[in-house]
Design a protein around this motif. Sequence first.
Motif, PDB file in Angstrom:
ATOM      1  N   GLN A   3       1.235  -0.940  -0.218  1.00 20.35           N
ATOM      2  CA  GLN A   3       0.136  -0.093  -0.107  1.00 20.35           C
ATOM      3  C   GLN A   3       1.029   1.761  -0.014  1.00 20.35           C
ATOM      4  O   GLN A   3       1.763   1.693   0.630  1.00 20.35           O
ATOM      5  N   ASN A   4       0.296   2.061  -0.801  1.00 26.86           N
ATOM      6  CA  ASN A   4       0.786   3.250  -0.978  1.00 26.86           C
ATOM      7  C   ASN A   4       1.241   3.801   0.375  1.00 26.86           C
ATOM      8  O   ASN A   4       0.659   3.598   1.676  1.00 26.86           O
ATOM      9  N   GLU A   5       2.867   4.689   0.755  1.00 16.53           N
ATOM     10  CA  GLU A   5       2.559   5.346   2.703  1.00 16.53           C
ATOM     11  C   GLU A   5       2.596   6.868   2.346  1.00 16.53           C
ATOM     12  O   GLU A   5       2.921   7.119   0.751  1.00 16.53           O
ATOM     13  N   THR A   6       1.830   7.969   2.830  1.00 21.20           N
ATOM     14  CA  THR A   6       1.883   9.214   2.740  1.00 21.20           C
ATOM     15  C   THR A   6       2.506   9.562   3.746  1.00 21.20           C
ATOM     16  O   THR A   6       2.019   9.554   4.960  1.00 21.20           O
ATOM     17  N   ILE A   7       3.607  11.128   3.707  1.00 22.77           N
ATOM     18  CA  ILE A   7       4.200  10.981   4.471  1.00 22.77           C
ATOM     19  C   ILE A   7       4.503  12.586   4.518  1.00 22.77           C
ATOM     20  O   ILE A   7       4.698  13.206   3.826  1.00 22.77           O
ATOM     21  N   ALA A   8       4.374  13.287   5.425  1.00 23.61           N
ATOM     22  CA  ALA A   8       3.928  14.529   5.906  1.00 23.61           C
ATOM     23  C   ALA A   8       6.197  15.174   6.291  1.00 23.61           C
ATOM     24  O   ALA A   8       6.417  14.766   6.962  1.00 23.61           O
ATOM     25  N   PHE A   9       6.521  15.535   5.247  1.00 18.83           N
ATOM     26  CA  PHE A   9       8.307  15.677   4.970  1.00 18.83           C
ATOM     27  C   PHE A   9       8.534  17.274   5.121  1.00 18.83           C
ATOM     28  O   PHE A   9       7.849  17.742   3.671  1.00 18.83           O
ATOM     29  N   ALA A  10       8.780  17.898   6.117  1.00 21.33           N
ATOM     30  CA  ALA A  10       9.098  19.029   5.600  1.00 21.33           C
ATOM     31  C   ALA A  10       8.327  20.239   4.502  1.00 21.33           C
ATOM     32  O   ALA A  10       8.673  21.005   3.925  1.00 21.33           O
ATOM     33  N   GLY A  11       7.175  20.291   5.338  1.00 20.68           N
ATOM     34  CA  GLY A  11       6.049  20.831   5.557  1.00 20.68           C
ATOM     35  C   GLY A  11       5.172  20.806   3.247  1.00 20.68           C
ATOM     36  O   GLY A  11       3.942  21.249   3.319  1.00 20.68           O
ATOM     37  N   THR A  12       5.523  19.300   2.701  1.00 22.43           N
ATOM     38  CA  THR A  12       4.626  18.994   1.500  1.00 22.43           C
ATOM     39  C   THR A  12       4.276  17.572   2.353  1.00 22.43           C
ATOM     40  O   THR A  12       4.816  17.215   3.431  1.00 22.43           O
ATOM     41  N   LEU A  13       3.068  17.139   1.337  1.00 17.46           N
ATOM     42  CA  LEU A  13       3.167  15.866   1.456  1.00 17.46           C
ATOM     43  C   LEU A  13       3.681  15.207   0.365  1.00 17.46           C
ATOM     44  O   LEU A  13       3.773  14.684  -0.843  1.00 17.46           O
ATOM     45  N   VAL A  14       4.237  14.256   0.598  1.00 20.94           N
ATOM     46  CA  VAL A  14       5.077  12.967   0.371  1.00 20.94           C
ATOM     47  C   VAL A  14       4.281  11.606  -0.193  1.00 20.94           C
ATOM     48  O   VAL A  14       3.948  10.850   1.137  1.00 20.94           O
ATOM     49  N   ASP A  15       4.188  11.040  -0.947  1.00 19.96           N
ATOM     50  CA  ASP A  15       3.458   9.089  -1.376  1.00 19.96           C
ATOM     51  C   ASP A  15       4.351   8.492  -2.079  1.00 19.96           C
ATOM     52  O   ASP A  15       4.795   9.154  -3.005  1.00 19.96           O
ATOM     53  N   ILE A  16       4.698   7.371  -1.123  1.00 23.73           N
ATOM     54  CA  ILE A  16       5.857   6.875  -1.818  1.00 23.73           C
ATOM     55  C   ILE A  16       4.832   5.480  -2.551  1.00 23.73           C
ATOM     56  O   ILE A  16       4.221   4.649  -2.069  1.00 23.73           O
ATOM     57  N   LEU A  17       5.293   5.864  -3.439  1.00 23.19           N
ATOM     58  CA  LEU A  17       4.256   4.996  -4.667  1.00 23.19           C
ATOM     59  C   LEU A  17       5.035   4.053  -5.118  1.00 23.19           C
ATOM     60  O   LEU A  17       4.499   3.089  -4.946  1.00 23.19           O
ATOM     61  N   VAL A  18       6.509   3.937  -5.351  1.00 28.83           N
ATOM     62  CA  VAL A  18       7.381   2.729  -5.429  1.00 28.83           C
ATOM     63  C   VAL A  18       8.456   2.700  -4.835  1.00 28.83           C
ATOM     64  O   VAL A  18       9.212   3.664  -4.730  1.00 28.83           O
ATOM     65  N   VAL A  98       8.424  12.862  -8.084  1.00 24.27           N
ATOM     66  CA  VAL A  98      10.101  12.014  -8.512  1.00 24.27           C
ATOM     67  C   VAL A  98      10.712  10.756  -8.208  1.00 24.27           C
ATOM     68  O   VAL A  98      10.603  10.026  -8.075  1.00 24.27           O
ATOM     69  N   PHE A  99      11.238  10.764  -8.880  1.00 23.03           N
ATOM     70  CA  PHE A  99      11.781   9.689 -10.014  1.00 23.03           C
ATOM     71  C   PHE A  99      13.570   9.191  -9.239  1.00 23.03           C
ATOM     72  O   PHE A  99      14.444  10.103 -10.230  1.00 23.03           O
ATOM     73  N   CYS A 100      14.159   8.595  -8.327  1.00 21.44           N
ATOM     74  CA  CYS A 100      15.000   8.938  -7.446  1.00 21.44           C
ATOM     75  C   CYS A 100      15.739   7.375  -8.106  1.00 21.44           C
ATOM     76  O   CYS A 100      15.489   6.425  -7.905  1.00 21.44           O
ATOM     77  N   THR A 101      17.246   7.525  -8.775  1.00 17.58           N
ATOM     78  CA  THR A 101      18.128   6.047  -8.722  1.00 17.58           C
ATOM     79  C   THR A 101      19.271   7.127  -8.596  1.00 17.58           C
ATOM     80  O   THR A 101      19.741   8.083  -8.997  1.00 17.58           O
ATOM     81  N   PRO A 102      19.794   5.588  -7.539  1.00 14.63           N
ATOM     82  CA  PRO A 102      18.945   4.404  -7.211  1.00 14.63           C
ATOM     83  C   PRO A 102      18.353   5.196  -6.462  1.00 14.63           C
ATOM     84  O   PRO A 102      17.724   6.129  -5.909  1.00 14.63           O
ATOM     85  N   SER A 103      17.539   4.049  -5.673  1.00 15.51           N
ATOM     86  CA  SER A 103      16.543   4.345  -4.607  1.00 15.51           C
ATOM     87  C   SER A 103      17.537   4.669  -2.936  1.00 15.51           C
ATOM     88  O   SER A 103      19.188   4.665  -3.158  1.00 15.51           O
ATOM     89  N   GLY A 104      16.434   4.876  -1.906  1.00 14.34           N
ATOM     90  CA  GLY A 104      17.055   5.888  -0.557  1.00 14.34           C
ATOM     91  C   GLY A 104      17.017   6.407   0.256  1.00 14.34           C
ATOM     92  O   GLY A 104      16.338   7.145   0.999  1.00 14.34           O
ATOM     93  N   PHE A 105      15.974   8.108  -0.835  1.00 17.48           N
ATOM     94  CA  PHE A 105      15.414   8.924  -0.144  1.00 17.48           C
ATOM     95  C   PHE A 105      14.497   9.322   0.607  1.00 17.48           C
ATOM     96  O   PHE A 105      14.105   9.400   1.639  1.00 17.48           O
ATOM     97  N   GLU A 106      13.466   8.048  -0.234  1.00 14.73           N
ATOM     98  CA  GLU A 106      12.288   7.482   0.437  1.00 14.73           C
ATOM     99  C   GLU A 106      12.282   7.204   1.696  1.00 14.73           C
ATOM    100  O   GLU A 106      11.949   7.207   3.430  1.00 14.73           O
ATOM    101  N   GLN A 107      13.275   6.396   1.760  1.00 20.62           N
ATOM    102  CA  GLN A 107      13.916   6.207   3.246  1.00 20.62           C
ATOM    103  C   GLN A 107      13.916   7.200   4.051  1.00 20.62           C
ATOM    104  O   GLN A 107      13.603   7.467   5.375  1.00 20.62           O
ATOM    105  N   PHE A 108      14.633   8.033   3.846  1.00 19.64           N
ATOM    106  CA  PHE A 108      14.688   9.538   4.315  1.00 19.64           C
ATOM    107  C   PHE A 108      13.664  10.035   4.992  1.00 19.64           C
ATOM    108  O   PHE A 108      13.728  10.410   5.893  1.00 19.64           O
ATOM    109  N   VAL A 109      12.840  10.380   4.241  1.00 17.26           N
ATOM    110  CA  VAL A 109      11.822  11.292   4.120  1.00 17.26           C
ATOM    111  C   VAL A 109      10.496  10.011   4.865  1.00 17.26           C
ATOM    112  O   VAL A 109       9.869  10.435   5.619  1.00 17.26           O
ATOM    113  N   ARG A 110      11.344   8.319   4.952  1.00 18.94           N
ATOM    114  CA  ARG A 110      10.211   8.135   6.488  1.00 18.94           C
ATOM    115  C   ARG A 110      10.743   8.211   7.555  1.00 18.94           C
ATOM    116  O   ARG A 110      10.384   8.628   8.328  1.00 18.94           O
TER     117      ARG A 110
END
Length: 148
Positions: A3-18, A98-110
């Motif tokens: 399931q997608n995760e939704t995170i409030a991050f630095a004043g924005t809303l981030v949905d981790i899609l993949v 936002v497409f990040c290569t490689p992954s890792g930024f989403e863990q910072f957001v989490r």
Amino acid sequence: MRQNETIAFAGTLVDILVAGEETGRQFSLLRITNPPGVWTPPHRHLHEEETIYVLSGQVQVWTEGETRSLSAGEVVILPRGQAHRLGNAGPETARALVFCTPSGFEQFVREAGQATGALASAQAPDAEALALLASLSSRFGIELLPSG
């Protein structure tokens, strides 16, 4: 299926899609909802490149001393190591992939954000949020830069 995760991050809303755990750490895909007036601190990613694709509204990208305004359907690639800042100076909420290569930024957001179902307020990160970003950033290969 995750399931997608939704995170409030630095004043924005981030949905981790993949997330990286789904792609062998090759990439991650995020959807950012950015209220008017909210900007990231200036920073650079040492481990990943970011490709920003604007879905709606206006996304401003500061890099290499200049600011560009991107509209729906426009894209910018931010190579690893390149200083940048993203924001919304427009009157309406902006959304981008936002497409990040490689992954890792989403863990910072989490770790730096808060899981949520909705964006509680459209405000820039406060001192406490910025302190948390600063304390976690080096572990994720993100260098926060001076604002001036």
